[in-house]
Design a protein around this motif. Structure first.
Motif, PDB file in Angstrom:
ATOM      1  N   SER A  80      -9.769 -51.740 -43.431  1.00  0.00           N
ATOM      2  CA  SER A  80      -9.160 -51.583 -44.657  1.00  0.00           C
ATOM      3  C   SER A  80     -10.000 -50.223 -45.153  1.00  0.00           C
ATOM      4  O   SER A  80      -9.192 -49.453 -45.818  1.00  0.00           O
ATOM      5  CB  SER A  80      -8.888 -52.555 -45.388  1.00  0.00           C
ATOM      6  OG  SER A  80     -10.249 -53.498 -45.730  1.00  0.00           O
ATOM      7  N   ARG A  81     -11.182 -50.421 -45.019  1.00  0.00           N
ATOM      8  CA  ARG A  81     -12.167 -49.306 -45.944  1.00  0.00           C
ATOM      9  C   ARG A  81     -11.975 -48.192 -45.467  1.00  0.00           C
ATOM     10  O   ARG A  81     -11.822 -47.085 -45.982  1.00  0.00           O
ATOM     11  CB  ARG A  81     -13.348 -49.763 -45.982  1.00  0.00           C
ATOM     12  CG  ARG A  81     -13.525 -51.029 -47.086  1.00  0.00           C
ATOM     13  CD  ARG A  81     -14.876 -51.650 -47.081  1.00  0.00           C
ATOM     14  NE  ARG A  81     -15.056 -52.600 -48.155  1.00  0.00           N
ATOM     15  CZ  ARG A  81     -16.270 -53.294 -48.532  1.00  0.00           C
ATOM     16  NH1 ARG A  81     -17.293 -52.852 -47.918  1.00  0.00           N
ATOM     17  NH2 ARG A  81     -16.441 -54.072 -49.523  1.00  0.00           N
ATOM     18  N   PHE A 119      -5.472 -60.160 -49.922  1.00  0.00           N
ATOM     19  CA  PHE A 119      -6.133 -59.473 -51.115  1.00  0.00           C
ATOM     20  C   PHE A 119      -6.742 -60.166 -52.216  1.00  0.00           C
ATOM     21  O   PHE A 119      -7.260 -59.701 -53.322  1.00  0.00           O
ATOM     22  CB  PHE A 119      -4.805 -58.567 -51.826  1.00  0.00           C
ATOM     23  CG  PHE A 119      -3.968 -57.797 -50.823  1.00  0.00           C
ATOM     24  CD1 PHE A 119      -2.883 -57.721 -50.772  1.00  0.00           C
ATOM     25  CD2 PHE A 119      -4.774 -56.749 -50.449  1.00  0.00           C
ATOM     26  CE1 PHE A 119      -2.091 -56.965 -49.793  1.00  0.00           C
ATOM     27  CE2 PHE A 119      -4.197 -55.792 -49.272  1.00  0.00           C
ATOM     28  CZ  PHE A 119      -2.849 -55.983 -49.253  1.00  0.00           C
ATOM     29  N   ASN A 155      -8.598 -46.847 -46.273  1.00  0.00           N
ATOM     30  CA  ASN A 155      -8.405 -46.147 -47.748  1.00  0.00           C
ATOM     31  C   ASN A 155      -9.189 -44.943 -47.766  1.00  0.00           C
ATOM     32  O   ASN A 155      -8.687 -43.755 -48.500  1.00  0.00           O
ATOM     33  CB  ASN A 155      -9.102 -47.185 -48.557  1.00  0.00           C
ATOM     34  CG  ASN A 155      -8.477 -48.577 -48.871  1.00  0.00           C
ATOM     35  OD1 ASN A 155      -7.412 -48.363 -48.780  1.00  0.00           O
ATOM     36  ND2 ASN A 155      -9.066 -49.527 -49.399  1.00  0.00           N
ATOM     37  N   CYS A 201     -10.918 -54.821 -50.688  1.00  0.00           N
ATOM     38  CA  CYS A 201     -10.733 -54.458 -49.298  1.00  0.00           C
ATOM     39  C   CYS A 201     -11.941 -54.489 -48.425  1.00  0.00           C
ATOM     40  O   CYS A 201     -12.903 -53.902 -48.653  1.00  0.00           O
ATOM     41  CB  CYS A 201     -10.094 -53.070 -49.132  1.00  0.00           C
ATOM     42  SG  CYS A 201      -8.513 -52.862 -49.733  1.00  0.00           S
ATOM     43  N   SER A 202     -12.248 -56.095 -48.014  1.00  0.00           N
ATOM     44  CA  SER A 202     -13.434 -56.034 -47.605  1.00  0.00           C
ATOM     45  C   SER A 202     -13.586 -55.890 -45.894  1.00  0.00           C
ATOM     46  O   SER A 202     -14.914 -55.818 -45.585  1.00  0.00           O
ATOM     47  CB  SER A 202     -13.729 -57.639 -47.556  1.00  0.00           C
ATOM     48  OG  SER A 202     -12.795 -58.270 -46.999  1.00  0.00           O
ATOM     49  N   SER A 203     -12.472 -55.514 -45.145  1.00  0.00           N
ATOM     50  CA  SER A 203     -12.880 -55.289 -43.881  1.00  0.00           C
ATOM     51  C   SER A 203     -13.065 -53.702 -43.664  1.00  0.00           C
ATOM     52  O   SER A 203     -12.523 -52.995 -44.245  1.00  0.00           O
ATOM     53  CB  SER A 203     -11.498 -55.639 -43.045  1.00  0.00           C
ATOM     54  OG  SER A 203     -10.661 -54.806 -43.390  1.00  0.00           O
ATOM     55  N   THR A 232      -2.855 -48.504 -51.080  1.00  0.00           N
ATOM     56  CA  THR A 232      -3.426 -49.352 -50.024  1.00  0.00           C
ATOM     57  C   THR A 232      -2.736 -48.721 -48.655  1.00  0.00           C
ATOM     58  O   THR A 232      -2.868 -49.512 -47.626  1.00  0.00           O
ATOM     59  CB  THR A 232      -3.474 -50.729 -49.931  1.00  0.00           C
ATOM     60  OG1 THR A 232      -2.060 -51.165 -50.244  1.00  0.00           O
ATOM     61  CG2 THR A 232      -4.446 -51.202 -51.157  1.00  0.00           C
ATOM     62  N   ASN A 276      -9.439 -51.339 -54.329  1.00  0.00           N
ATOM     63  CA  ASN A 276      -9.522 -50.345 -52.933  1.00  0.00           C
ATOM     64  C   ASN A 276     -11.088 -50.707 -52.464  1.00  0.00           C
ATOM     65  O   ASN A 276     -11.253 -50.433 -51.316  1.00  0.00           O
ATOM     66  CB  ASN A 276      -9.398 -48.882 -53.358  1.00  0.00           C
ATOM     67  CG  ASN A 276      -7.971 -48.787 -53.468  1.00  0.00           C
ATOM     68  OD1 ASN A 276      -7.306 -48.586 -54.649  1.00  0.00           O
ATOM     69  ND2 ASN A 276      -7.124 -48.701 -52.394  1.00  0.00           N
TER      70      ASN A 276
END
Length: 459
Positions: free
Chosen positions: A397-398, A57, A401, A392-394, A326, A388
């Protein structure tokens, strides 16, 4: 529904704050990263930078981040195939751009169209060095029909008083609410044994204050570094759960909303919630037995008003905001299902037995009086650009979200700045609104109105 049509009974007015605005708060985290890399100093007071540089994070450096943040907009294909999601990109304005658009829209709408943005979670009292200098906004350039309400959250006993002082400042006290609590990253080694009684005293003295930031976090620095001779990680996690539950129950006792940080601990949270519910159900059963001893069955309705049953909902805070959420869409649904379990129905009976003919004559509204609760919305879900989007760069994960946002009922969404400088409060809030607007295909202004209504109901 336009915000100007809402009838709001608040103890504070919705006047505009005089603040200088800046860019996304995460753009300055690389300064703390560089400092920690040189000194390995872990005593930073900023929760955003409480992790080591290679930890989960922690945002990437400014140079690696594009000027406009992007999130994935999953369609039916994207939800089933993560590999194909990279082509589905939805551009989200930067916080500064979102704020400028809000100001422009408010100016064009004129005085008859009131726009209020509500930040339900931030830490501007920290006033971090290197937090940016704003984008040149001044009070005179902010339209009079555009205003902001903010919740400023403490993270440890060390900043409880500074948080209260910040919210009480004459320049912002009408539009700022304080939140005090112990963040799950700040439990060791300085947490006093009297922290809970001290917290209760402060909350009693400040009836406008809510409880927060509290929570559960598996990746907290103190968990990883908890001394082995004191029990190591397992003991640290047990301490975290105890401190969270104590503060959570205090919020319920004082009838306050609570802001909850929960990272990789959803199962633990659900378990704690169920334990609290079971304890409340036992209290209800004890009350019913006591009533049976003192009251004839046919007189139960007549005596109910004099001796009301303990309400299941009173075992919980008035509202629970899941901060910078998250979790997954499944977790959202699980929390909402738990909330629904707090609403007993008149048709639920032991062994599904049919009621006697005498009891069949009880009217529905009378049945609702017999210890039944009408529970207002309990769970809200906050999202921020700071966490968020920027953290959250991947792609995975996006997508997660976005799916989570779309699983939340519109009336339960909240916007959070989660910034650490006064200069970035408005732009940070606008960035969160823009993110939710993009994720739900609702216009920025309509989203701002809806989020303001949700936030004021939560508070």
């Amino acid at each position: 529904v336009a915000f100007s049509t809402l009838s709001l009974s608040l103890s504070f007015s919705l006047s505009a704050l005089s603040l200088h605005l800046g860019t996304s708060a995460c753009n300055f985290c690389n300064i703390c990263v560089a400092k920690m890399s040189r000194t390995r100093n872990l005593s930073t007071t900023c929760p955003c930078c409480a992790f080591l540089p290679d930890d989960l994070f922690l945002p990437s450096s400014v140079e690696e981040r594009p000027s406009a943040s992007s999130v994935l907009a999953p369609d039916d294909t994207t939800c089933t195939s993560m590999a194909s999601s990279s082509s589905q990109i939805l551009e989200v304005p930067s916080p500064s751009d979102a704020w400028r658009f809000l100001r422009q829209s408010a100016a064009e709408a004129g005085a008859g169209r009131v726009i209020t943005i509500v930040d339900t979670h931030g830490h501007p009292q920290l006033e971090r060095e290197g937090a940016g200098t704003g984008d040149g906004d001044t009070e005179s350039s902010c339209p009079p029909n555009l205003s902001q309400v903010s919740v400023v959250c403490a993270v440890s006993p060390d900043d409880w008083q500074s948080t209260l002082n910040y919210a009480a400042d004459p320049s912002r006290r009408d539009t700022t609410l304080p939140a005090v609590g112990v963040h799950p990253w700040y439990l060791y080694p300085d947490l006093s044994s009297s922290y809970l009684s001290d917290l209760e005293s402060l909350l009693v003295q400040h009836p406008r204050a809510i409880v927060g930031e509290i929570g559960l976090c598996k990746v907290a620095k103190f968990v990883r570094q908890y001394p082995a001779d004191l029990g190591g990680k397992s003991t640290a996690m047990e301490l975290q759960r105890t401190v969270f539950r104590d503060q959570f129950m205090l919020a319920a006792k004082l009838r306050r909303p609570v802001s909850v940080h929960c990272v990789q601990q959803h199962g633990v949270l659900i378990k704690l919630l169920k334990e609290i519910r079971e304890g409340a159900l036992k209290v209800q059963m004890q009350w019913k037995r006591a009533q049976k001893d003192t009251c004839k069955e046919e007189d139960a309705l007549d005596n109910f008003d004099a001796q009301p049953a303990p309400k299941l909902a009173d075992a919980f805070p008035t509202a629970i905001a899941m901060h910078s959420y998250t979790g997954t869409a499944h977790h959202v649904k699980e929390l909402l299902a738990f909330e629904q379990s707090l609403v007993p129905t008149c048709t639920t009976r032991r062994n599904n037995a049919r009621p006697s003919k005498k009891k069949q004559g009880i009217k529905e509204e009378e049945c609702a009086l017999i210890g039944q609760d009408i529970v207002p919305p309990l769970f809200y879900f906050g999202f921020s650009h700071t966490v968020n989007v920027a953290m959250c760069s991947s792609d995975k994960s996006r997508v997660q979200n976005i799916e989570a946002i779309r699983a939340v009922p519109m009336s339960r969404l909240l916007a959070e700045s989660d910034v650490h400088s006064t200069a970035n409060v408005k732009s940070g809030t606008a960035g969160a609104i823009a993110y939710l607007s993009a994720a739900t295909s609702i216009s920025l202004i309509d989203m701002a109105d809806m989020l303001a209504k949700n936030a004021l109901e939560y508070l």
